[in-house]
Design a protein around this motif. Structure first.
Motif, PDB file in Angstrom:
ATOM      1  N   CYS A  69       0.752  -1.234  -0.088  1.00  0.00           N
ATOM      2  CA  CYS A  69       0.073   0.104  -0.038  1.00  0.00           C
ATOM      3  C   CYS A  69       0.911   1.058  -0.115  1.00  0.00           C
ATOM      4  CB  CYS A  69      -0.889  -0.060   1.223  1.00  0.00           C
ATOM      5  SG  CYS A  69      -1.711   1.599   1.530  1.00  0.00           S
ATOM      6  N   ASN A  98       0.493   4.066   1.309  1.00  0.00           N
ATOM      7  CA  ASN A  98       0.183   4.742   2.446  1.00  0.00           C
ATOM      8  C   ASN A  98       0.949   4.029   3.555  1.00  0.00           C
ATOM      9  OD1 ASN A  98      -0.971   7.177   1.381  1.00  0.00           O
ATOM     10  ND2 ASN A  98      -2.631   5.684   0.897  1.00  0.00           N
ATOM     11  N   CYS A  99       0.732   2.581   3.551  1.00  0.00           N
ATOM     12  CA  CYS A  99       0.781   1.864   4.788  1.00  0.00           C
ATOM     13  C   CYS A  99       1.939   0.741   4.798  1.00  0.00           C
ATOM     14  CB  CYS A  99      -0.297   1.061   5.308  1.00  0.00           C
ATOM     15  SG  CYS A  99      -2.068   2.081   5.383  1.00  0.00           S
ATOM     16  N   HIS A 138      -7.397  -0.054   0.127  1.00  0.00           N
ATOM     17  CA  HIS A 138      -7.007  -0.540   1.168  1.00  0.00           C
ATOM     18  C   HIS A 138      -7.947  -0.433   2.119  1.00  0.00           C
ATOM     19  CE1 HIS A 138      -3.529  -1.036   4.528  1.00  0.00           C
ATOM     20  NE2 HIS A 138      -4.463  -2.025   4.499  1.00  0.00           N
ATOM     21  N   CYS A 174      -5.741   2.201   5.413  1.00  0.00           N
ATOM     22  CA  CYS A 174      -6.160   3.937   5.348  1.00  0.00           C
ATOM     23  C   CYS A 174      -7.357   4.004   4.348  1.00  0.00           C
ATOM     24  CB  CYS A 174      -4.780   4.114   4.457  1.00  0.00           C
ATOM     25  SG  CYS A 174      -4.517   3.514   2.884  1.00  0.00           S
TER      26      CYS A 174
HETATM   27 ZN   LIG Z   1      -3.183   1.607   3.336  1.00  0.00          ZN
END
Ligand SMILES: [Zn+2]
Lengths: 104, 216
Positions: free
Chosen positions: A6, A8-9, A59, A63
């Motif tokens: 991901c 972001n994560c 996701h 997020c």
């Molecule tokens: Zn994420």
């Protein structure tokens, strides 16, 4: 089980994501002008390449953000993760150099 | 003067009455949690009624700065926690945060946190929503707490990766939950209210082998 990076994560299990189908399907400029066949193709007709495929993922349990991913449908190799709206990156040469029916 | 005192008293009586009838999502598991816990090994308890506020604002905007000045900062990346005093702000997404504060911070108990955030938000783009009833909080503590979580969470929970003072939205026991590491051997798990029964029982089941007598 895919380990999906991901943006972001970081890498998370596939079970945390939901699949959103083929990426880069443009919404028609003038939807009212479409005939039935064109509507059907917009809604239901998707590429089914053997090899690199650009697809949308969200996701869901992380997020909750959408992103695009370039995945090889043969090797499941994830070649690129990029933001929605960005152009499709060049796909790396894969196991299937000339996939039958692939979008060129 | 006397009038003010009377209305104050009646407001408090109201609050006390409300508190007596409220039920937390895992209150029916109170005894099971106590029975399934083993001091010094692994312990589970519900920490009910925490004040939870959903906050949304895009990073770098004046709105986000105003909200951050109330909470003591907003986290910038996955896992990060900001805050001040007893108020913690968990990162849920690039522009989505969960403010966690003690029960007393809730307006029903005379707290002013949500009002302060709402006035900081003002007309800015974003939102401040009371989500206190959306989730409950489990506290899982003890040297075996990590082993219990590892049975149903795919994150790397080893201390070299998962540091105290970080929190992640993930899956535990196949349900979505927020996992917050509050200390080296203490975790908070925040499931949505409707999953509290399932996750509470799942954790109890995962704890059983550690809280039972060792088989020789
Ligand atoms: Zn994420």
């Amino acid at each position: 089980m895919l380990l999906i990076p991901c943006p972001n994560c970081g890498p998370r299990d596939e079970t945390e994501f939901h699949y959103g189908g083929q990426a880069h399907v443009p919404y028609p400029k003038d939807p009212a002008a479409l005939n039935d066949r064109e509507w059907a193709e917009l809604l239901f007709y998707r590429d089914n390449p053997k090899g690199a495929f650009a697809e949308r993922w969200v996701h869901s349990t992380g997020c909750r953000q959408w992103f695009n991913m370039l995945r090889d449908t043969v090797s499941y190799d994830i070649q690129a993760v990029y933001p929605t709206g960005a152009p499709r990156p060049d796909s790396a040469t894969t196991t299937s150099a000339s996939p039958e029916g692939a979008v060129q | 003067m006397a009038e003010t005192a009377t209305s104050h008293t009646s407001a408090r009586n109201h609050a006390e009455k409300d508190l007596a009838v409220r039920t937390s999502p895992a209150s029916h598991l109170l005894e099971a949690f106590a029975a399934g816990s083993l001091a010094g090994t692994v312990e589970l308890a519900e920490l009910p009624y925490l004040t939870l506020l959903g906050v949304r604002a895009a990073a770098g905007t004046e709105t986000a700065d105003r909200l951050a000045s109330v909470t003591g900062g907003l986290p910038a990346a996955s896992g990060e926690i900001r805050g001040s005093g007893e108020t913690s702000v968990l990162w849920l997404g690039p522009a989505e945060f969960l403010v966690v504060a003690p029960a007393e911070a809730h307006e029903s108990l005379g707290g002013a946190l949500i009002q302060a955030l709402q006035s900081a938000l003002a007309d800015g783009e974003g939102q401040v929503v009371d989500l206190s009833a959306n989730r409950t909080t489990f506290e899982l503590t003890g040297p075996r707490a990590r082993a219990v979580l590892e049975k149903g969470c795919s994150l790397d929970l080893h201390p070299r990766e998962f540091k105290a003072g970080t929190a992640f939205s993930t899956m535990i026991g196949n349900i979505p939950a927020i996992l917050w590491k509050t200390g080296e051997e203490s975790f908070r798990v925040l499931p949505r209210a409707s999953f509290a029964d399932f996750l509470g029982r799942w954790l109890l089941d995962a704890m059983r082998e550690y809280a039972s007598a060792e088989v020789p």
